[in-house]
Design an enzyme around this catalytic site. Structure first.
Site, PDB file in Angstrom:
ATOM      1  N   GLU A   1       6.558  10.218  12.683  1.00 32.67           N
ATOM      2  CA  GLU A   1       6.035  11.505  12.239  1.00 32.67           C
ATOM      3  C   GLU A   1       5.781  12.396  13.454  1.00 32.67           C
ATOM      4  OE1 GLU A   1       2.925  13.077   8.871  1.00 32.67           O
ATOM      5  OE2 GLU A   1       2.155  11.641  10.330  1.00 32.67           O
TER       6      GLU A   1
ATOM      7  N   ALA B   1      -3.651   6.834  14.994  1.00 33.75           N
ATOM      8  CA  ALA B   1      -3.123   5.910  13.992  1.00 33.75           C
ATOM      9  C   ALA B   1      -2.133   6.656  13.115  1.00 33.75           C
ATOM     10  CB  ALA B   1      -4.254   5.325  13.142  1.00 33.75           C
ATOM     11  N   MET B   2      -1.263   5.884  12.449  1.00 31.88           N
ATOM     12  CA  MET B   2      -0.199   6.466  11.635  1.00 31.88           C
ATOM     13  C   MET B   2      -0.032   5.654  10.356  1.00 31.88           C
ATOM     14  SD  MET B   2       2.194   8.557  11.042  1.00 31.88           S
ATOM     15  CE  MET B   2       3.370   8.472   9.692  1.00 31.88           C
ATOM     16  N   GLU B   3       0.124   6.388   9.235  1.00 35.31           N
ATOM     17  CA  GLU B   3       0.025   5.791   7.910  1.00 35.31           C
ATOM     18  C   GLU B   3       1.299   5.182   7.368  1.00 35.31           C
ATOM     19  OE1 GLU B   3       0.813  10.293   7.269  1.00 35.31           O
ATOM     20  OE2 GLU B   3      -0.349   9.055   8.638  1.00 35.31           O
ATOM     21  N   ASN B   4       2.194   4.664   8.201  1.00 39.14           N
ATOM     22  CA  ASN B   4       3.429   4.066   7.689  1.00 39.14           C
ATOM     23  C   ASN B   4       3.121   3.218   6.457  1.00 39.14           C
ATOM     24  OD1 ASN B   4       4.825   4.880  10.267  1.00 39.14           O
ATOM     25  ND2 ASN B   4       3.374   3.379  11.061  1.00 39.14           N
TER      26      ASN B   4
ATOM     27  N   HIS C   1      -8.980   6.670   6.463  1.00 35.97           N
ATOM     28  CA  HIS C   1      -8.039   7.799   6.515  1.00 35.97           C
ATOM     29  C   HIS C   1      -6.611   7.328   6.283  1.00 35.97           C
ATOM     30  CE1 HIS C   1      -6.823  11.848   8.117  1.00 35.97           C
ATOM     31  NE2 HIS C   1      -5.704  11.173   8.349  1.00 35.97           N
ATOM     32  N   GLU C   2      -6.197   6.313   7.053  1.00 36.95           N
ATOM     33  CA  GLU C   2      -4.802   5.855   6.945  1.00 36.95           C
ATOM     34  C   GLU C   2      -4.530   5.175   5.607  1.00 36.95           C
ATOM     35  OE1 GLU C   2      -2.933   7.117   9.063  1.00 36.95           O
ATOM     36  OE2 GLU C   2      -4.518   7.704  10.454  1.00 36.95           O
TER      37      GLU C   2
ATOM     38  N   HIS D   1      -3.878   7.704   2.958  1.00 40.18           N
ATOM     39  CA  HIS D   1      -2.501   8.186   3.033  1.00 40.18           C
ATOM     40  C   HIS D   1      -1.529   7.327   2.221  1.00 40.18           C
ATOM     41  CE1 HIS D   1      -2.508  11.570   5.697  1.00 40.18           C
ATOM     42  NE2 HIS D   1      -3.004  10.917   6.729  1.00 40.18           N
TER      43      HIS D   1
ATOM     44  N   GLU E   1      -3.006  15.452   5.126  1.00 38.54           N
ATOM     45  CA  GLU E   1      -4.069  15.264   6.121  1.00 38.54           C
ATOM     46  C   GLU E   1      -5.432  15.740   5.649  1.00 38.54           C
ATOM     47  OE1 GLU E   1      -3.530  13.354   8.360  1.00 38.54           O
ATOM     48  OE2 GLU E   1      -1.370  13.378   8.650  1.00 38.54           O
TER      49      GLU E   1
END
Length: 886
Positions: A168, A304-307, A339-340, A343, A362
């Site tokens: 992303e 962090a990233m919500e894969n 948060h993640e 998502h 977001e």
């Protein structure tokens, strides 16, 4: 209830619908794209439905080879197909009508590096229909968090290198040639060939693993559900994994070997959050597993990233090391997990159709993290943080360079810049206001309907408003449009307050809070307002057309935005403000925070006396909530920074601020008391840090004393105080002390602790030591992902020095920063300056180094510098006068 989405994916591939009854057309493969409803930078002649990817990384060489077979629907007769690709080299491209059908090789493969596309030309036009496109190619493994990248670190087994992906917003194209836009949803089948001893992780569970004769293995993962390219994930390394089962889902945490116990809190939190979200959304989490992968290192732009099914987190956002972690770290880990995981529904299951509506991802994830933290950890009293969220948004939104929550995004760089406080914090604040307006139950029913109707699909904001409005049985779309399609911050003031027969009649006027636009004609909003007299019953109305009247029970001081759910500033005339200040100790803590925030911001903007905040700080009782005192300390720090460079005036202010905070510090103490409220730990850190910044000799001496005893008396430096004490020591260090900290950093093996120590080396008041930190930052010593952070740390206190240094070492600095985020990094360094010359430097940088349309952050930095100069010239004299009188 667990659903096996592998079967759903297979149904989709053979052309059958695996969507819930009633799913929107946008949820069906390519429907909205074909109808021209979704923005795209690619030709609309082809829509992918499935990617079969075979990847062979060579971590040591920092390269990979790969092939991908893409099932696609060619919508019209075409002689070329264009898709996204960046930094890829192609060796072969061919297309066929399906398995067993003859393949037609591309007659020409044209790569456009600037547009990040590859166009495949064919000798004869292709008829409309279903095809399989096969591409063989190779690419690069980077050292920063974009595309497929590596992170190096040391552990007990020696030097290690692990691989991860970060796609992303638009970096899947660096590993897979693809339709790399959120509206092009497809399924993914990934296979990877890697060293036999390594663990491989992706979105879905492993379906097979085959040992190869050369010591490697080939791992295949189950097919994903339909999702956007930016959600695909892969990692490989010397990892450990722990799991729990919750609601039929295997929850996991994955860390470097030896760090697994530090992820226990995150794993337990994930189970509680999953239960909460399954209930709230009314749609159970749909994948068979959900991992959270901790990686050493960091990015300057995300934690962090919500894969989908494989959340990626840097270690500081997931791990709690008992040697250094604090209460604030624990809260941050929980917030990030919430948060993640939010998502996984808002963003993954239902995705914005294009980056214009990024806030649907977001803003909602931010709101859910706050809501969930308050519900599951009431002991943290996190509801008060709503004011801080609102403030982050308003301070950006009141600038001339702001943008609406829903904004037009035209380029990759603009998409990257959309990840800002408007998208996150204003999105969250507007949701909080709208939920407060329609009621919690109606809001939840609207969200549940949205999830049911749009699962596996792509949406725009109005899809949500329609369903919430239906559930609430009252119009909210017009209000929602005012706050998401229009930029800026409403200002509500009381033009008249008349007490009669035990009630107060209020006349309200709507203006606009604008920081750097004198004489600006106010915008117009429909504003939900809650008002009351202090201690009275709240009354609601909507200010429309710029004016409203309402009657509140009781007579006395009047409070607007009671409960602080509204997204607007409140301005009190001097007599009304004086009455409110007299009753300040009677307000709820969240209203104390809101009134403080409004008075400080409006004072800086020249809409009321800049000293009004100090009046409230003077009226704050010692018994006030810890977060009220935290806000007071943080604002004192901000005032102190405004006086930078004028030592005589600064000392008058710091004398007042230290005197005001010292009794609070004495009451709080250096060491936690048994049974004390958990938020006090955060206040303790805030007070020590602020008093240090103010130059309080007692706090600085005590921090140095405890630091000197760290070897002989471990109790002198407990984990809860370690970071803040080291920060005080570093801030006021001399050359010998700086060298001592550097020696500690070089010897440290823990990536988490090492990261902190190098940050501290750059967080110094002394300009000569700051220059040494800058030189150190571009060496190999700190590590590839720590260097950019050191530059940022120097910029917090020496922005001009940091910017000039970075510009002089442009090529080296660019190599330290995520490729898709470089347009944001330099403005971040210079934006804290108060030197008028910095504005010209930033303009020159943008002209020389940024593509057209990518200068949004530069414009914001320039506006911030201008506002800072204005504050110092026009507002500080009012504070000076207040200090002289008190």
């Amino acid at each position: 209830m667990h659903r096996k989405l592998i079967s759903a994916a297979v149904l989709t591939l053979i052309g059958l619908s695996a969507l819930p009854v009633g799913a929107s057309a946008a949820a069906r493969p390519g429907a909205a794209l074909a109808q021209g409803q979704i923005t795209t930078q690619l030709p609309r002649n082809a829509v992918p439905s499935h990617y079969a990817v075979s990847l062979t990384p060579d971590a040591a060489a920092a390269t990979f080879s790969a092939s991908v077979t893409i099932a696609l629907d060619l919508r019209q007769r075409s002689s070329s197909i264009t898709l996204n690709a960046a930094d890829l080299a192609f060796s072969r491209a061919a297309i066929s009508a399906g398995p067993g059908q003859p393949a037609r090789p591309a007659s020409r493969i044209a790569v456009d590096e600037d547009r990040q596309t590859v166009t495949l030309h064919f000798a004869a036009p292709l008829a409309a229909g279903n095809y399989q496109l096969k591409l063989d190619y190779s690419g690069k493994i980077g050292s920063q968090a974009s595309g497929l990248f590596s992170l190096d670190y040391d552990n007990a087994q020696g030097r290690q290198r692990a691989l991860y992906t970060q796609f992303e917003n638009s970096d899947a194209r660096r590993m897979i040639p693809s339709w790399d836009e959120p509206g092009y949803k497809a399924t993914f089948a990934l296979e990877v060939t890697l060293p036999g001893q390594q663990m491989a992780v992706s979105n879905m569970p492993i379906s097979s693993s085959t040992d190869l004769a050369d010591g490697r293995k080939r791992v295949r993962f189950a097919t994903t559900p339909r999702m956007s390219t930016y959600l695909l994930f892969f990692a490989a390394g010397d990892f450990e994994r722990a799991t729990v089962s919750e609601s039929g889902v295997e929850l996991g945490v994955i860390t470097q070997r030896g760090a697994l116990p530090q992820a226990r809190f995150a794993l337990d939190a994930s189970a509680a959050i999953l239960r909460e979200f399954n209930d709230y959304f009314g749609v159970p989490y749909p994948l068979p597993k959900l991992d959270n992968i901790a990686a050493p290192g960091r990015s300057q732009f995300f934690d962090a990233m919500e894969n989908w099914g494989a959340i990626f987190s840097f270690e500081q956002a997931l791990l709690l090391d008992p040697r250094i972690s604090t209460q604030s770290d624990k809260e941050a880990v929980f917030l990030t997990a919430a948060h993640e995981m939010a998502h996984q529904w808002f963003g993954d299951l239902v995705t914005m159709a294009w980056w214009d509506d990024l806030w649907l991802n977001e803003g909602f994830a931010s709101w859910m993290e706050s809501r969930t933290t308050a519900r599951l950890h009431p002991e943290w009293n996190s509801t008060l943080a709503a004011v801080d969220v609102r403030e982050r948004a308003m301070e950006r939104d009141a600038m001339a360079t702001t943008h609406p929550v829903v904004q037009h995004v035209a380029t990759v760089e603009q998409a990257s810049q959309a990840f800002d406080s408007i998208t996150y914090a204003k999105g969250e604040a507007v949701i909080r206001m709208l939920e407060n307006h329609v009621g919690e139950n109606a809001w939840r029913e609207g969200v549940r309907a949205y999830m049911r109707q749009h699962a596996y699909g792509s949406t725009v904001s109005d899809d949500l408003w329609r369903l919430v409005e239906k559930a609430a049985k009252q119009p909210i779309t017009a209000i929602a449009h005012d706050f998401t399609l229009r930029a800026g911050v409403p200002l509500i003031s009381i033009s008249e307050a008349v007490c009669r027969n035990g009630s107060t009649r209020l006349k309200l006027v709507q203006g606009e809070y604008a920081k750097d636009q004198p004489g600006k004609k106010p915008g117009s909003w429909r504003v939900p307002v809650v008002a009351q007299t202090v201690g009275g019953t709240p009354v609601r109305t909507v200010v429309a057309g710029g004016r409203a009247s309402l009657t509140v029970p009781g007579c006395g001081a009047v409070l607007l935005n009671a409960g602080q759910a509204g997204y607007y500033r409140t301005l009190y005339q001097p007599t009304l403000f004086k009455a409110l200040a007299a009753d300040f100790g009677k307000l709820a803590a969240i209203d104390q925070l809101g009134v403080m925030a409004d008075s400080w911001s409006l004072g800086l903007a020249g809409m009321q006396d800049a000293s009004s905040f100090l009046t409230l700080a003077q009226a704050t009782p010692l018994s006030a909530d810890s977060q009220v005192w935290g806000r007071t300390a943080a604002t004192f720090s901000a005032i102190n920074r405004q006086y930078q460079g004028d030592e005589a005036r600064r000392q008058r202010f710091t004398a007042f601020a230290i005197a005001r905070l010292t009794p609070v510090m004495a009451q709080t103490g250096w060491i936690a008391k048994e049974g004390e409220a958990q938020p006090l730990a955060n206040l303790r850190e805030e007070l020590i840090s602020t008093l240090s910044a103010l130059g309080d000799p007692a706090v600085i001496a005590e921090a140095r004393r405890r630091y000197a005893l760290r070897a002989s008396d471990p109790a002198a430096l407990p984990a809860a105080l370690r970071r803040v004490i080291l920060a005080v020591v570093a801030r006021h260090a001399d050359s010998a002390g700086w060298d001592e900290l550097r020696a500690e950093a070089k010897a440290e093996k823990s990536a988490l602790i090492r990261r902190e120590l190098y940050d501290l080396l750059a967080s110094v008041d002394d300009a000569a030591l700051a220059r040494r930190a800058l030189e150190l930052s571009i060496s190999e010593e700190p590590g590839a992902t720590n260097s950019a952070a050191m530059l940022n740390a120097v910029a917090l206190r020496h922005p001009d020095l940091a910017f000039d240094f970075a510009l002089a070492h442009l090529e080296q600095v660019n190599a330290m920063v995520d490729a898709s985020s470089r347009s944001r990094y330099f403005p971040g360094l210079g934006g804290g300056s108060a030197d008028p010359a910095m504005r010209d430097k930033l303009r020159a940088y943008a002209k020389a180094h940024l593509p057209a349309g990518a200068d949004g952050d530069v414009k914001t930095a320039i506006a911030s510098i201008g506002y800072r100069i204005q504050v110092r010239q026009q507002r500080l004299p009012q504070i000076d006068a207040w200090l002289a009188a008190h």
